[in-house]
Design a protein around this motif. Structure first.
Motif, PDB file in Angstrom:
ATOM      1  N   GLY A 175       7.541  -5.727   0.945  1.00 50.63           N
ATOM      2  CA  GLY A 175       6.573  -6.365   1.828  1.00 50.63           C
ATOM      3  C   GLY A 175       6.628  -7.870   1.868  1.00 50.63           C
ATOM      4  N   LYS A 176       7.796  -8.456   1.580  1.00 52.92           N
ATOM      5  CA  LYS A 176       7.927  -9.922   1.586  1.00 52.92           C
ATOM      6  C   LYS A 176       7.798 -10.457   3.011  1.00 52.92           C
ATOM      7  CE  LYS A 176      11.989  -9.724  -0.271  1.00 52.92           C
ATOM      8  NZ  LYS A 176      12.132  -8.273  -0.487  1.00 52.92           N
ATOM      9  N   THR A 177       8.587  -9.871   3.918  1.00 57.26           N
ATOM     10  CA  THR A 177       8.557 -10.344   5.306  1.00 57.26           C
ATOM     11  C   THR A 177       7.180 -10.082   5.913  1.00 57.26           C
ATOM     12  OG1 THR A 177      10.868  -9.743   5.408  1.00 57.26           O
ATOM     13  CG2 THR A 177       9.832 -10.280   7.489  1.00 57.26           C
ATOM     14  N   HIS A 178       6.629  -8.954   5.536  1.00 63.95           N
ATOM     15  CA  HIS A 178       5.287  -8.615   6.017  1.00 63.95           C
ATOM     16  C   HIS A 178       4.308  -9.714   5.566  1.00 63.95           C
ATOM     17  CE1 HIS A 178       1.932  -6.044   7.176  1.00 63.95           C
ATOM     18  NE2 HIS A 178       1.360  -6.368   6.012  1.00 63.95           N
ATOM     19  N   GLY A 219      11.998  -4.016   0.719  1.00 70.29           N
ATOM     20  CA  GLY A 219      10.971  -3.113   1.233  1.00 70.29           C
ATOM     21  C   GLY A 219       9.609  -3.277   0.592  1.00 70.29           C
ATOM     22  N   GLY A 241      15.581  -9.279  -0.360  1.00 69.49           N
ATOM     23  CA  GLY A 241      15.138  -8.379  -1.424  1.00 69.49           C
ATOM     24  C   GLY A 241      16.230  -8.045  -2.406  1.00 69.49           C
ATOM     25  N   PHE A 301       3.711  -9.037  11.376  1.00 67.58           N
ATOM     26  CA  PHE A 301       4.242  -8.519  12.640  1.00 67.58           C
ATOM     27  C   PHE A 301       4.060  -9.599  13.692  1.00 67.58           C
ATOM     28  CE2 PHE A 301       2.753  -4.689  10.404  1.00 67.58           C
ATOM     29  CZ  PHE A 301       3.964  -4.040  10.298  1.00 67.58           C
ATOM     30  N   GLN A 335      11.504  -6.708  -4.540  1.00 66.21           N
ATOM     31  CA  GLN A 335      12.572  -5.779  -4.187  1.00 66.21           C
ATOM     32  C   GLN A 335      12.556  -5.527  -2.676  1.00 66.21           C
ATOM     33  OE1 GLN A 335      10.471  -1.984  -5.859  1.00 66.21           O
ATOM     34  NE2 GLN A 335      12.178  -1.332  -4.574  1.00 66.21           N
ATOM     35  N   PRO A 345       0.836  -1.206   0.000  1.00 64.30           N
ATOM     36  CA  PRO A 345       0.000   0.000   0.000  1.00 64.30           C
ATOM     37  C   PRO A 345       0.869   1.253   0.000  1.00 64.30           C
ATOM     38  CG  PRO A 345      -0.537  -1.444   1.849  1.00 64.30           C
ATOM     39  CD  PRO A 345       0.682  -1.990   1.225  1.00 64.30           C
ATOM     40  N   SER A 382      17.202  -3.941   6.805  1.00 65.43           N
ATOM     41  CA  SER A 382      16.174  -4.933   6.483  1.00 65.43           C
ATOM     42  C   SER A 382      16.750  -6.348   6.529  1.00 65.43           C
ATOM     43  CB  SER A 382      15.640  -4.655   5.092  1.00 65.43           C
ATOM     44  OG  SER A 382      16.716  -4.746   4.188  1.00 65.43           O
TER      45      SER A 382
HETATM   46  N1  LIG Z   1       0.811  -4.959   2.628  1.00 65.94           N
HETATM   47  C1  LIG Z   1       1.364  -4.210   3.572  1.00 65.94           C
HETATM   48  N2  LIG Z   1       0.588  -3.632   4.509  1.00 65.94           N
HETATM   49  C2  LIG Z   1       1.162  -2.894   5.450  1.00 65.94           C
HETATM   50  N3  LIG Z   1       2.475  -2.644   5.573  1.00 65.94           N
HETATM   51  C3  LIG Z   1       3.288  -3.203   4.661  1.00 65.94           C
HETATM   52  C4  LIG Z   1       2.782  -3.999   3.624  1.00 65.94           C
HETATM   53  N4  LIG Z   1       3.818  -4.393   2.891  1.00 65.94           N
HETATM   54  C5  LIG Z   1       4.912  -3.872   3.451  1.00 65.94           C
HETATM   55  N5  LIG Z   1       4.596  -3.144   4.513  1.00 65.94           N
HETATM   56  C6  LIG Z   1       5.552  -2.482   5.332  1.00 65.94           C
HETATM   57  O1  LIG Z   1       6.663  -2.110   4.594  1.00 65.94           O
HETATM   58  C7  LIG Z   1       7.864  -2.251   5.307  1.00 65.94           C
HETATM   59  C8  LIG Z   1       8.816  -3.120   4.592  1.00 65.94           C
HETATM   60  O2  LIG Z   1       8.243  -4.350   4.485  1.00 65.94           O
HETATM   61  P1  LIG Z   1       9.064  -5.676   4.605  1.00 65.94           P
HETATM   62  O3  LIG Z   1      10.086  -5.617   5.651  1.00 65.94           O
HETATM   63  O4  LIG Z   1       8.107  -6.791   4.673  1.00 65.94           O
HETATM   64  O5  LIG Z   1       9.764  -5.671   3.211  1.00 65.94           O
HETATM   65  P2  LIG Z   1      10.681  -6.765   2.611  1.00 65.94           P
HETATM   66  O6  LIG Z   1      10.296  -6.950   1.216  1.00 65.94           O
HETATM   67  O7  LIG Z   1      10.711  -7.945   3.455  1.00 65.94           O
HETATM   68  O8  LIG Z   1      12.080  -6.084   2.620  1.00 65.94           O
HETATM   69  P3  LIG Z   1      13.499  -6.729   2.774  1.00 65.94           P
HETATM   70  O9  LIG Z   1      13.714  -7.527   1.584  1.00 65.94           O
HETATM   71  O10 LIG Z   1      14.409  -5.588   2.825  1.00 65.94           O
HETATM   72  O11 LIG Z   1      13.463  -7.546   3.977  1.00 65.94           O
HETATM   73  C9  LIG Z   1       7.483  -2.822   6.633  1.00 65.94           C
HETATM   74  O12 LIG Z   1       7.437  -1.803   7.587  1.00 65.94           O
HETATM   75  C10 LIG Z   1       6.104  -3.354   6.435  1.00 65.94           C
HETATM   76  O13 LIG Z   1       5.309  -3.286   7.566  1.00 65.94           O
END
Ligand SMILES: Nc1ncnc2c1ncn2[C@@H]1O[C@H](COP(=O)(O)OP(=O)(O)OP(=O)(O)O)[C@@H](O)[C@H]1O
Length: 826
Positions: free
Chosen positions: A98-101, A96, A251, A106, A94, A17, A216
């Motif tokens: 939202g993969k881990t999300h 950030g 990422g 959380f 990539q 989002p 990250s």
């Molecule tokens: N669908 C979503 N709804 C709410 N927040 C999100 C969403 N996707 C990502 N975020 C937020 O964006 C931020 C980055 O997300 P996240 O850590 O999951 O990314 P990532 O792809 O795992 O990055 P990395 O590869 O660097 O670990 C986090 O703070 C997460 O809460």
């Protein structure tokens, strides 16, 4: 776009989002499956890049919560893992995005928990509903950081613990299944226990992060649930083991964009490298011809080798960050996702057989069957039938009976049950094999005898009468007992030499010399001169000095040598030269022209064969090149198709320069191949034609040689045996131009003998008698003085009839050039 087929990896897009959604560049189709990208080309720079894309996936999720994601994407995979299918859910995108999300969510917020905790919850809820099965669940949590693996479920108290554990794991494979040696699998009987393990892993990951990175997640994480399922109701020995992999990939990022330095740069390099290996591996999975070995190029790909496509129920979630500044990354994520969507997947249940249970089942079934048989026998009043295994003693008895049956001393073998029938068959097989071995051994022994006999026979023929005589004259050739046909062994120095013999044979047939016995060829004179001193080159009795061999002496002795059947001590009979030697002579005289043509034809054929080999090599090379280029062109085409096709205003497909060049090269190579192939085919028929010519020449040469040989060496009335010899050899397919007739005759005899060993002595005797008859017939034609009462056995082993005066021993017994010279038939 055609609808996606079900036997492929399922791919979904989730966008993070954002308030800055690049809606002028990113479009989401109404079907919620298509995403289009439009990039505005830079006005200042000439840009040949593609600027429009359309991608089609299994689903697109924009602004949706964690629950929707789980229900729509992950739930089915979890359910099927409980049914015994391997499942993999992996998040890619990539940094950030939202993969881990998506995967973990959380950990402190229940509402926002991700796929892993939701999967665990669903898994245990579902297990509780499946009352007919017992499940055992084990969990592992693996992290791959900088291409090193760490077990996140080991107790890690400190940063040094973390670093130490990086070294302790390795990847193994067993029947195509991948396992990590040293990785702990912890039993989790409840959802809570499982979640504890998840959080423990997250804590350990945090310890690692603290020491290695502060931002990250810079590593790939694989949370694995191993599910073993057995039926409680059935005693079936089969059960299922399935593996549910929940993968949070690190990422991807562009180094230039993030200005990474030091540790971060190193991490980013590893991440990008492993992701590009993953891309390559995925690409290869879409190409049947590609090598699956490149899964081993990184720890990530190797670990996931059995978890992407194939038998595994695989789902990928591509996370994108739909803002303008991340458009490059978004396109690259979508391109990878579309490749993944082409990976074939045919999930199958992982059924395993429990050997202990299987044995128990077999035993039970065995007992039931025996009971049934016993009942059956009782009903039929068949007493005394035993179904127990046969003892050693019984086996011995059965084999005995079989022997007696074969001998004819036993009419029937009584059998009462199937085991006995099998034992009888086994006994027969055993007897049969034993007698086979026995027969082989006997045959081998006989062959050895036959070979020995054959060898002696050949040797004797070659050295007709070359044995030292009974008088013990050193090196004197002759019959062993002085009475019979004198087959013996010649010493090496007594054997002839081809050139000398040829020379002598030619001299023998000098027409002038034949007409005037006094005119002798120089070589002959030389020999005769020697003869005066020592006829035959040997001392005739054992009393004189031993023969000393000098050059002339040697030559003389060669002429006398029996292997080519040259005349011996008396004036009169002469043996014909061997066919090999005669053939050499024929090729230089009457057959010279024909031989020249033959050689020319052979030379032409040799040249053509060389050209043929070269052309074949070129054709093969062109073919290999074509294959290589075709694969590259196809790969390029696939890439184009997965990216979405682009058409120009005429509706024609636009292809990039590289693909165009590959297609052009392919056409060019095909042209070369066709030309070379046509030439190759033409040359092939030319060679066949040449081969026919050469064969014809060969045959002509042989035919004419046979005629010539008969004219020169065999008298008209005595050609019967020779004819049969020649004819029989002509029928032989192995007929060689350079074969000696005698050798072929010997070969034929050998074949006959080997085909019937019992007849060997008879045939040997027959051969010997035939030879004697032929010789007698030939000798009877001779122009020399005949005195049938006198039989002379020469030292050379040849046997002449004619006048022989012991007193004439001082005169040369052989006149090679004289009119009395008479070729002999052996
Ligand atoms: N669908 C979503 N709804 C709410 N927040 C999100 C969403 N996707 C990502 N975020 C937020 O964006 C931020 C980055 O997300 P996240 O850590 O999951 O990314 P990532 O792809 O795992 O990055 P990395 O590869 O660097 O670990 C986090 O703070 C997460 O809460």
């Amino acid at each position: 776009m055609p609808p996606r087929t079900s036997n492929k990896v399922k791919v979904y897009i989730r966008s993070r989002p954002t308030n800055n959604f690049a809606s002028d560049m990113i479009g989401i189709g109404r079907d919620n499956r298509t995403i289009t990208i439009h990039r505005t080309p830079s006005a200042s720079v000439v840009d040949n890049k593609i600027n429009d894309w359309a991608f089609h996936f299994d689903g697109l999720f924009n602004n949706v919560g964690q629950e929707v994601i789980f229900d729509s994407i992950a739930k089915d995979v979890v359910d099927r893992s409980l049914d015994g299918y391997n499942g993999t859910i992996l998040c890619y995108g990539q940094t950030g995005a939202g993969k881990t999300h998506t995967m973990t969510g959380f950990t402190e917020s229940y509402q926002n928990r991700g796929i892993i905790p939701r999967s665990l919850q669903h898994l245990y809820q579902e297990i509780n509903t499946r009352q007919d099965y017992s499940y055992s669940v084990r969990i592992s949590y693996l992290e791959i950081y900088n291409d090193q693996m760490c077990d996140l479920l080991r107790t890690l108290n400190s940063q040094s613990d973390y670093q130490q554990h990086l070294q302790q794991l390795s990847i193994g494979e067993d029947s195509g299944l991948v396992y990590i040696k040293g990785l702990s699998y912890r039993i989790a009987n409840t959802e809570e226990e499982a979640l504890n393990l998840l959080f423990e892993g997250e804590t350990n990951r945090a310890i690692g992060q603290h020491v290695l990175n502060k931002q990250s997640s810079r590593s790939h994480c694989i949370f694995t649930v191993l599910i073993e399922c057995r039926s409680i109701l059935s005693s079936d020995e089969k059960y299922t083991i399935s593996k549910l992999n929940l993968v949070d990939l690190a990422g991807s990022e562009r180094l230039a964009k993030t200005n990474s330095e030091g540790v971060t740069k190193r991490e980013a390099t590893f991440i990008n490298k492993s992701l590009s290996f993953l891309e390559q591996a995925v690409l290869n999975l879409t190409d049947k011809k590609a090598n699956s070995h490149n899964f081993r190029s990184s720890k990530l790909t190797h670990t996931l080798k059995d978890s992407i496509g194939g038998r595994c129920n695989t789902v990928m979630i591509a996370n994108i960050w739909p803002e303008m500044q991340h458009l490059e990354e978004t396109v690259s994520t979508l391109r990878f996702a579309s490749r993944m969507a082409c990976v074939p997947a045919e999930p199958t249940v992982n059924e395993v057989i429990d050997p202990v249970k299987a044995l128990e089942n077999y035993k039970r079934e065995n007992k039931q069957l025996r009971d049934e048989l016993a009942l059956h026998d009782a009903l039929l009043n068949r007493n005394g039938t035993s179904y127990e295994p046969i003892s050693e003693q019984q086996l011995y008895e059965i084999e005995n009976q079989c022997h007696r049956f074969i001998d004819g001393t036993l009419d029937e073998i009584e059998v009462k049950n199937l085991r006995q029938v099998q034992a009888v068959f086994n006994a027969f097989r055993h007897i049969c094999r034993a007698s086979e071995k026995d027969a082989e051994k006997k045959l081998h022994d006989r062959r050895a005898i036959a070979d020995k006999y054959e060898y002696e026979q050949q040797d004797n023929q070659k050295m007709f009468g070359t044995n030292p005589g009974p008088n013990g004259a050193g090196g004197t050739a002759g019959d062993l007992d002085g009475q019979s046909f004198g087959l013996g062994a010649a010493s090496k120095d007594q054997r002839t030499n081809k050139e000398a013999l040829l020379k002598m044979t030619r001299n023998k047939r000098q027409p002038a010399a034949a007409a005037a016995p006094t005119t002798k060829a120089p070589g002959v004179q030389q020999i005769n001169a020697k003869d005066k001193a020592s006829p035959n080159g040997f001392k005739p009795t054992g009393n004189g000095p031993q023969r000393t061999m000098n050059t002339d002496d040697e030559q003389y002795s060669r002429v006398k040598e029996p292997s080519e059947m040259v005349d011996t001590k008396d004036q009169g009979l002469h043996a014909p030269p061997g066919r090999t030697v005669a053939f050499e002579e024929f090729k230089q005289t009457r057959g010279a022209n024909l031989n020249k043509i033959y050689i020319e034809n052979k030379d032409i054929m040799t040249v053509k064969k060389k050209q043929f080999a070269e052309l074949a090599r070129r054709v093969n090379q062109a073919k290999a090149e074509i294959d290589k280029t075709r694969i590259a062109a196809e790969r390029k085409k696939n890439e184009r198709l997965t990216m979405g096709e682009f058409l120009n205003e005429n509706g024609e497909t636009i292809i990039d320069e590289e693909e165009y060049e590959l297609i052009a090269k392919l056409q060019e190579l095909k042209g070369i191949y066709r030309t070379d192939y046509d030439q190759w085919k033409n040359l092939k028929s030319e060679i066949t034609y040449c081969q026919n010519l050469v064969n014809q020449c060969q045959n002509r040469l042989l035919q004419e040689f046979d005629v010539w040989y008969r004219e020169c060496y065999v008298n008209g009335n005595n050609t019967g045996a020779m004819d049969s010899l020649l004819t029989s050899n002509k029928n032989n397919n192995d007929y060689q131009v350079y074969d000696d007739a005698a050798e072929r005759f010997e070969r034929m005899q050998k074949e006959l003998l080997l085909s019937d060993l019992d007849s060997m002595p008879f045939r040997q005797a027959q051969m010997r008698t035939n030879r004697r008859h032929i010789f007698d017939a030939a000798a009877a034609q001779g122009p020399w003085k005949q005195s049938p009462s006198t039989t002379v056995i020469h030292n050379s082993g040849s046997y002449h009839r004619g006048t022989y005066d012991e007193d004439q021993q001082s005169t040369p017994p052989i006149s090679l050039s004289g009119s009395r010279q008479k070729p002999m038939v052996r």
